[in-house]
Design a protein around this motif. Structure first.
Motif, PDB file in Angstrom:
ATOM      1  N   MET A 114       0.848  -1.188   0.000  1.00  0.00           N
ATOM      2  CA  MET A 114       0.000   0.000   0.000  1.00  0.00           C
ATOM      3  C   MET A 114       0.894   1.252   0.000  1.00  0.00           C
ATOM      4  O   MET A 114       1.794   1.358   0.822  1.00  0.00           O
ATOM      5  N   PRO A 115       0.662   2.161  -0.926  1.00  0.00           N
ATOM      6  CA  PRO A 115       1.507   3.366  -0.996  1.00  0.00           C
ATOM      7  C   PRO A 115       1.534   4.137   0.328  1.00  0.00           C
ATOM      8  O   PRO A 115       0.567   4.145   1.079  1.00  0.00           O
ATOM      9  N   LEU A 116       2.661   4.764   0.569  1.00  0.00           N
ATOM     10  CA  LEU A 116       2.834   5.521   1.804  1.00  0.00           C
ATOM     11  C   LEU A 116       1.972   6.770   1.783  1.00  0.00           C
ATOM     12  O   LEU A 116       1.914   7.487   0.776  1.00  0.00           O
ATOM     13  N   THR A 117       1.313   7.046   2.910  1.00  0.00           N
ATOM     14  CA  THR A 117       0.476   8.236   3.009  1.00  0.00           C
ATOM     15  C   THR A 117       0.647   8.976   4.325  1.00  0.00           C
ATOM     16  O   THR A 117       0.315  10.151   4.403  1.00  0.00           O
ATOM     17  N   ASP A 118       1.130   8.291   5.374  1.00  0.00           N
ATOM     18  CA  ASP A 118       1.174   8.988   6.660  1.00  0.00           C
ATOM     19  C   ASP A 118       2.421   9.859   6.773  1.00  0.00           C
ATOM     20  O   ASP A 118       3.451   9.609   6.156  1.00  0.00           O
ATOM     21  N   ASP A 119       2.288  10.899   7.565  1.00  0.00           N
ATOM     22  CA  ASP A 119       3.337  11.911   7.675  1.00  0.00           C
ATOM     23  C   ASP A 119       4.673  11.344   8.124  1.00  0.00           C
ATOM     24  O   ASP A 119       5.722  11.780   7.649  1.00  0.00           O
ATOM     25  N   GLU A 120       4.656  10.378   9.026  1.00  0.00           N
ATOM     26  CA  GLU A 120       5.912   9.804   9.525  1.00  0.00           C
ATOM     27  C   GLU A 120       6.693   9.127   8.391  1.00  0.00           C
ATOM     28  O   GLU A 120       7.907   9.329   8.251  1.00  0.00           O
ATOM     29  N   ASP A 121       5.993   8.351   7.569  1.00  0.00           N
ATOM     30  CA  ASP A 121       6.659   7.678   6.448  1.00  0.00           C
ATOM     31  C   ASP A 121       7.123   8.680   5.393  1.00  0.00           C
ATOM     32  O   ASP A 121       8.229   8.567   4.858  1.00  0.00           O
ATOM     33  N   LEU A 122       6.281   9.651   5.075  1.00  0.00           N
ATOM     34  CA  LEU A 122       6.663  10.665   4.086  1.00  0.00           C
ATOM     35  C   LEU A 122       7.884  11.435   4.558  1.00  0.00           C
ATOM     36  O   LEU A 122       8.822  11.674   3.794  1.00  0.00           O
ATOM     37  N   ASP A 123       7.897  11.809   5.825  1.00  0.00           N
ATOM     38  CA  ASP A 123       9.026  12.560   6.378  1.00  0.00           C
ATOM     39  C   ASP A 123      10.312  11.734   6.338  1.00  0.00           C
ATOM     40  O   ASP A 123      11.379  12.257   6.042  1.00  0.00           O
ATOM     41  N   ARG A 124      10.193  10.442   6.590  1.00  0.00           N
ATOM     42  CA  ARG A 124      11.368   9.559   6.548  1.00  0.00           C
ATOM     43  C   ARG A 124      11.976   9.546   5.137  1.00  0.00           C
ATOM     44  O   ARG A 124      13.195   9.567   4.978  1.00  0.00           O
ATOM     45  N   LEU A 125      11.138   9.550   4.110  1.00  0.00           N
ATOM     46  CA  LEU A 125      11.655   9.563   2.741  1.00  0.00           C
ATOM     47  C   LEU A 125      12.389  10.863   2.437  1.00  0.00           C
ATOM     48  O   LEU A 125      13.287  10.889   1.586  1.00  0.00           O
ATOM     49  N   LEU A 126      12.034  11.923   3.138  1.00  0.00           N
ATOM     50  CA  LEU A 126      12.701  13.208   2.934  1.00  0.00           C
ATOM     51  C   LEU A 126      14.134  13.205   3.480  1.00  0.00           C
ATOM     52  O   LEU A 126      14.881  14.155   3.252  1.00  0.00           O
ATOM     53  N   ASP A 127      14.522  12.143   4.173  1.00  0.00           N
ATOM     54  CA  ASP A 127      15.917  11.997   4.620  1.00  0.00           C
ATOM     55  C   ASP A 127      16.840  11.592   3.475  1.00  0.00           C
ATOM     56  O   ASP A 127      18.045  11.507   3.656  1.00  0.00           O
ATOM     57  N   ALA A 128      16.280  11.347   2.302  1.00  0.00           N
ATOM     58  CA  ALA A 128      17.090  10.998   1.129  1.00  0.00           C
ATOM     59  C   ALA A 128      18.144  12.072   0.889  1.00  0.00           C
ATOM     60  O   ALA A 128      17.951  13.237   1.233  1.00  0.00           O
ATOM     61  N   GLU A 129      19.249  11.672   0.303  1.00  0.00           N
ATOM     62  CA  GLU A 129      20.283  12.629  -0.071  1.00  0.00           C
ATOM     63  C   GLU A 129      20.352  12.819  -1.577  1.00  0.00           C
ATOM     64  O   GLU A 129      20.569  13.920  -2.062  1.00  0.00           O
ATOM     65  N   THR A 130      20.165  11.728  -2.322  1.00  0.00           N
ATOM     66  CA  THR A 130      20.279  11.763  -3.782  1.00  0.00           C
ATOM     67  C   THR A 130      18.952  11.351  -4.392  1.00  0.00           C
ATOM     68  O   THR A 130      18.433  10.272  -4.113  1.00  0.00           O
ATOM     69  N   ILE A 131      18.427  12.236  -5.249  1.00  0.00           N
ATOM     70  CA  ILE A 131      17.127  12.011  -5.874  1.00  0.00           C
ATOM     71  C   ILE A 131      17.293  12.020  -7.392  1.00  0.00           C
ATOM     72  O   ILE A 131      17.730  13.021  -7.963  1.00  0.00           O
ATOM     73  N   ALA A 132      16.964  10.907  -8.014  1.00  0.00           N
ATOM     74  CA  ALA A 132      16.929  10.853  -9.478  1.00  0.00           C
ATOM     75  C   ALA A 132      15.543  11.312  -9.908  1.00  0.00           C
ATOM     76  O   ALA A 132      14.534  10.826  -9.389  1.00  0.00           O
TER      77      ALA A 132
END
Length: 140
Positions: free
Chosen positions: A1-19
């Motif tokens: 199921m695709p991520l929708t909650d704020d905690e999961d979305l915020d965790r993805l924002l810890d990325a450093e490199t985005i293609a």
């Protein structure tokens, strides 16, 4: 199921490199302005666009497979009908290299079946959300 909650979305924002697949050379288009915003926030943006040599001062790559650097997140600015093929490329890269563990489909872009297949292969997926909007909302 695709991520929708704020905690999961915020965790993805810890990325450093985005293609950014479908990154545009045209200022004023979301596919240009969102990656430019991400770059200003300190992310390394790697443009993937077979019709450009350079975007935002970075070399552009013809495909995700051509990117040599490790990728944390794949941001997609292509029509929904292209999502199955794109997520297949993300899945192949993740299986071969262990990177590209998340895909973010921008506002208006989704494919539940392709997202489910990617998730089954361990890739986190966000659909139909703007990365810039979510970054501002969660980290702004």
């Amino acid at each position: 199921m695709p991520l929708t909650d704020d905690e999961d979305l915020d965790r993805l924002l810890d990325a450093e490199t985005i293609a950014v697949i479908g990154c545009s050379t045209t200022p004023g288009k979301a596919a240009h302005d969102v990656p430019a915003y991400l770059q200003r926030q300190g992310y390394r943006v790697i443009p993937v666009n077979p019709f450009a040599d350079e975007i935002l001062g970075e070399p552009a790559f013809d495909s995700l497979a051509d990117v040599e650097a490790d990728i944390d997140l794949v941001d997609v600015f292509r029509p929904s009908e292209e999502v199955p093929e794109i997520l297949d490329q993300v899945r192949a890269r993740h299986a071969a290299r262990g990177d590209a563990g998340a895909a973010w489909l921008q506002l208006g872009i989704s494919d539940d079946e392709a997202a489910a297949a990617a998730e089954a292969d361990g890739i986190e997926v966000v659909q139909d959300r703007c990365l810039k909007v979510e970054h501002r909302r969660l980290r702004g």
